[in-house]
Design an enzyme around this catalytic site. Structure first.
Site, PDB file in Angstrom:
ATOM      1  N   CYS A 182      62.769  14.575  11.231  1.00 22.21           N
ATOM      2  CA  CYS A 182      63.444  15.387  12.247  1.00 22.21           C
ATOM      3  C   CYS A 182      64.899  14.963  12.411  1.00 22.21           C
ATOM      4  CB  CYS A 182      62.699  15.305  13.564  1.00 22.21           C
ATOM      5  SG  CYS A 182      62.318  13.628  14.008  1.00 22.21           S
ATOM      6  N   GLU A 236      59.338  14.401  21.538  1.00 19.32           N
ATOM      7  CA  GLU A 236      60.324  14.174  20.464  1.00 19.32           C
ATOM      8  C   GLU A 236      60.160  15.350  19.515  1.00 19.32           C
ATOM      9  OE1 GLU A 236      61.909  13.677  17.365  1.00 19.32           O
ATOM     10  OE2 GLU A 236      60.693  11.935  16.831  1.00 19.32           O
TER      11      GLU A 236
END
Ligand code: ADP
Length: 475
Positions: free
Chosen positions: A277, A243
């Site tokens: 993010c 990720e």
């Protein structure tokens, strides 16, 4: 659980942890050597078959106890998050709830690791599949969600019947250690889930990727580190979940509810001081409404209270460290020099420490460094677009593909744009999409695999196919 104070009192450790609001050292925790981690991996591997042999319900009952303990310890856990990561206490409590939700979810989801029977290709054969735990896993987590990123990996691993060794970020080991402590109290065997803080992550990454006992690595962090780990993991063809970074577009069409879009942009951009993010990284607004949207957003951003996270009134805490502050400031300076205009902010905050003023920039263009890099700070760059295809082209013009957001009230446009955006997660008239029930993850250079939802469990399972032949005929 060990109190924050007790963790702080561990004064002999080699890993110093500081409070990003003050720079003060708040704890020194034990840093593990590569040799120590290597033997921890062996123990995790030796303990895994027994854990896997429990029924899913037995594991679920233990995970449920862990969930309850996390919720019962909401306040001390939030205080630990705020102390080492900087986010305001109210936000830290939200993270504890979010982090605990993965434990609750996967406790149940572990019971549903169904195989299947497949209609056979031959009369005297049968085709079936089963799902089995992948084995011993490793995880590497970042500092921006020091509890939720741990539970999002560890809960599905444990629910599936795996063991897991986790290296937390150097900046935030205390939250992971506190979570581990609660796991032990809940009855999770100590060799099945082990947290190993270190001072230097690179050799541990190499160990995780080369140790033959480790069958899977789950990593959340920068794309740069993700690429390195992927190269290293090639030697053992290790199963990977990555990720990685994002460059989220936040698109506002001229038919949108502008006030709702401003609210959504505030949520998406300024959560954790812009250090997620999935934070809106580029705000794309249709020309005809750009002025109104920018003015409304600027008024809200200028009013955001900045300060240490332990202060109840604060909405924007410090950045994680001086390097983060320098990076954000460099991106803003570069944009201003190239013609952007600061509607508010544009400089480091007057406070001592790693604070940055919440900032809105207009006149931003796609060739500026701020449009191509993950900002990871409380800076909202606004650029304009002409029409729908222009918006989609701008939005997709990046190697990243994690989260994207758009605001419109046109149902046809909802479908068209949702399908055209090259991203793993889309918020339609929503600024925050994360939930334990939904698959979190990216495409392109934002990563591989999904976390949360039923798909998150599959990341820790192997699919085995069996062909049963020789059925013969009834006698
Ligand atoms: P960020 O810039 O957001 O901190 P990083 O990718 O540097 O992103 O860090 C995320 C996690 O990856 C942290 O736990 C960090 O310690 C770890 N990390 C950084 N470099 C390496 C590496 N070479 N090998 C393994 N882990 C690493």
């Amino acid at each position: 659980m060990r109190s924050l104070l007790e963790l702080i009192q561990e004064t002999d450790g080699a890993l110093a942890v500081d409070d990003p609001a003050t720079g003060e050292i708040i704890a020194r925790v034990k840093a593990y050597s590569v040799d120590e981690i290597s033997s921890i991996i062996q123990k995790a591997d030796a303990a895994q078959p027994e854990w896997a042999s429990k029924t899913a319900k037995e594991r679920a009952n233990i995970l449920r106890k862990w969930f309850n303990l996390i919720i019962d310890n909401m306040s001390p856990l939030a205080a630990i998050i705020t102390a080492e990561c900087g986010k305001p206490l109210w936000e830290a409590k939200g993270e504890v709830t979010y982090g605990a939700a993965f434990v609750e979810w996967f406790a149940e989801e572990g019971k549903r690791a169904y195989g299947e029977t497949i209609p056979s290709f031959a009369a005297n054969k049968r085709v079936l599949t089963i799902k089995q735990p992948i084995g011993t896993c490793a995880a590497i987590t970042p500092w921006n969600f020091p509890i939720a990123m741990v539970t999002r990996k560890v809960a599905p691993a444990l629910a599936a019947g795996c063991s897991i060794v986790l290296k937390p970020a150097e900046a935030t080991p205390l939250s992971a250690l506190a979570i581990e402590q609660l796991a032990i109290e809940a009855g999770i065997p100590k060799d099945i889930f082990k947290v190993v803080p270190v001072t230097n992550p690179a050799p541990v990454g190499t160990l995780f990727c080369s140790d033959p006992h480790i069958r899977k690595l789950s990593f959340t962090g920068s794309t740069q580190t993700g690429k390195l780990l992927m190269q290293q993991a090639a030697q053992n063809i290790m199963k990977l979940s990555l990720e990685l970074g994002g460059n989220a577009p936040f698109i506002v069409f001229d038919d949108a509810d502008i006030d709702a879009a401003v609210e959504g942009a505030m949520d998406s951009k300024f959560r954790n001081a812009g250090q997620t993010c999935v934070c809106a990284n580029r705000i794309l607004v249709q020309e005809s409404i750009a002025q109104e949207f920018s003015a409304k957003l600027t008024a809200k951003v200028a009013a955001l209270p900045v300060g240490p996270g332990c202060d109840d009134a604060v909405k924007i805490g410090p950045l994680i460290g001086p390097a983060a502050q320098r990076k954000v400031h460099q991106l803003v300076e570069d944009a201003l020099a190239a013609g952007a205009i600061a509607q508010t902010g544009g400089t480091a905050h007057d406070n001592e420490g790693n604070f940055y003023q919440p900032t809105v920039l207009t006149n931003v263009t796609s060739d500026m460094a701020i449009s191509c890099n993950e900002i990871f700070g409380p800076v909202a760059p606004i650029m304009t677009f002409v029409d729908e295809s222009d918006a989609i082209q701008l939005a997709n013009d990046t190697p990243y593909g994690l989260a994207a957001y758009f605001y419109t009230r046109d149902i046809g446009r909802v479908w068209r744009v949702m399908e055209a955006l090259e991203y793993g997660m889309i918020g339609v008239n929503e600024g925050i999409v994360s939930s334990e029930v939904a698959p979190f993850g990216g495409i392109k250079q934002s990563g591989l695999g999904r976390e949360g939802s039923k798909h998150g469990l599959d990341e820790y399972l192997e699919l085995k196919y069996a062909l049963i032949g020789g059925l013969g005929k009834p006698s």
